[in-house]
Design a protein around this motif. Structure first.
Motif, short mmCIF file in Angstrom:
data_model
loop_
_atom_site.label_atom_id
_atom_site.label_comp_id
_atom_site.label_asym_id
_atom_site.label_seq_id
_atom_site.Cartn_x
_atom_site.Cartn_y
_atom_site.Cartn_z
N SER A 226 0.83 -1.20 0.00
CA SER A 226 0.00 0.00 0.00
C SER A 226 0.87 1.25 0.00
N PRO A 227 0.33 2.37 -0.46
CA PRO A 227 1.09 3.63 -0.42
C PRO A 227 1.53 3.99 1.01
N GLU A 228 0.69 3.70 1.98
CA GLU A 228 1.04 4.01 3.37
C GLU A 228 2.25 3.20 3.83
N VAL A 229 2.26 1.93 3.49
CA VAL A 229 3.39 1.07 3.85
C VAL A 229 4.64 1.52 3.09
N ALA A 230 4.49 1.87 1.82
CA ALA A 230 5.63 2.32 1.03
C ALA A 230 6.28 3.56 1.63
N VAL B 114 6.26 6.70 -3.53
CA VAL B 114 5.64 5.37 -3.40
C VAL B 114 6.15 4.45 -4.50
N LYS B 115 6.10 4.90 -5.75
CA LYS B 115 6.54 4.06 -6.87
C LYS B 115 8.02 3.72 -6.77
N GLU B 116 8.84 4.71 -6.43
CA GLU B 116 10.29 4.46 -6.31
C GLU B 116 10.60 3.48 -5.18
N THR B 117 9.87 3.59 -4.08
CA THR B 117 10.10 2.68 -2.95
C THR B 117 9.72 1.25 -3.31
N VAL B 118 8.57 1.08 -3.95
CA VAL B 118 8.14 -0.26 -4.35
C VAL B 118 9.16 -0.87 -5.32
N CYS C 276 1.95 -13.28 1.91
CA CYS C 276 1.76 -12.04 2.65
C CYS C 276 2.77 -12.03 3.79
N ILE C 277 3.63 -11.02 3.79
CA ILE C 277 4.65 -10.88 4.82
C ILE C 277 4.23 -9.73 5.73
N GLU C 278 4.07 -10.06 7.00
CA GLU C 278 3.65 -9.05 7.98
C GLU C 278 4.88 -8.40 8.59
N MET C 279 4.87 -7.08 8.58
CA MET C 279 5.96 -6.29 9.15
C MET C 279 5.34 -5.24 10.07
N PRO C 280 6.09 -4.68 10.99
CA PRO C 280 5.55 -3.62 11.84
C PRO C 280 5.02 -2.42 11.02
N CYS C 281 5.62 -2.18 9.85
CA CYS C 281 5.16 -1.06 9.02
C CYS C 281 3.94 -1.41 8.18
N GLY C 282 3.54 -2.69 8.13
CA GLY C 282 2.37 -3.12 7.37
C GLY C 282 2.67 -4.36 6.55
N ASN C 283 1.68 -4.81 5.81
CA ASN C 283 1.80 -6.04 5.02
C ASN C 283 2.45 -5.77 3.67
N ILE C 284 3.31 -6.70 3.28
CA ILE C 284 3.96 -6.67 1.97
C ILE C 284 3.60 -7.99 1.28
#
Length: 167
Positions: A61-65, A84-88, A136-144
């Protein structure tokens, strides 16, 4: 699906996310999928061609990115479509880079294409010879989410040789 083709991507994702984000990772969902991939949020697609072929999609998600970008930059990053795009794409590059090393160690020869933002809502269906593994990988910053679809090219060539000719 051959796990020796998939496992390097899972191992690389786990290592990259845990190390670069300095946080624990946890695989919370894992499923095989022959249906078309449905993008969840912002997704980067990387194609692989050669002895092994397929694709890997990293989706978040953009928020996680933005949270990931902030951790990587060691400072708060403002939300923008470009960030967001560069991070992904950067996270996808990091995972693929580590995966390629593991696959090269198995003597596979292939070309990895640059990540592209996957904009279609639905597409990239699996097939009989190439199911997709969705993680689905769960991280403290959100799901990837990681979608991996790989197969041996030589098996497809062999199948074509064995198929009867059409008259």
């Amino acid at each position: 699906m051959r796990m020796e083709l998939i496992q390097p991507f899972i191992n690389a994702a786990d290592a990259v996310f845990a190390e670069s984000l300095q946080a624990p990772t946890k695989i919370v969902d894992l499923e095989m999928d022959e249906d078309a991939y449905r993008r969840k949020d912002v997704a980067a697609l990387i194609a692989i061609k050669g002895d092994i072929e397929g694709r890997v999609i990293l989706d978040l998600s953009p928020e996680v990115a933005v949270k990931v970008a902030s951790v990587l930059a060691s400072t708060k990053v403002e939300t923008s479509e470009q960030v967001v795009k560069e991070t992904v794409c950067e996270m996808a590059n990091m995972v693929i880079g580590n995966s390629v090393t593991l696959l090269n160690d198995q003597s596979f020869h292939f070309k990895v294409f640059s990540p592209e933002i996957h904009v279609d809502e639905k597409g990239l269906a699996g097939s009989v010879d190439m199911e997709a593994l969705v993680i689905c990988i769960e991280m403290p910053c959100g799901n990837i989410y990681l979608n991996i679809a790989m197969h041996y090219l030589h098996r497809r060539r062999q199948e074509r040789k064995e198929a009867p000719a059409l008259d």
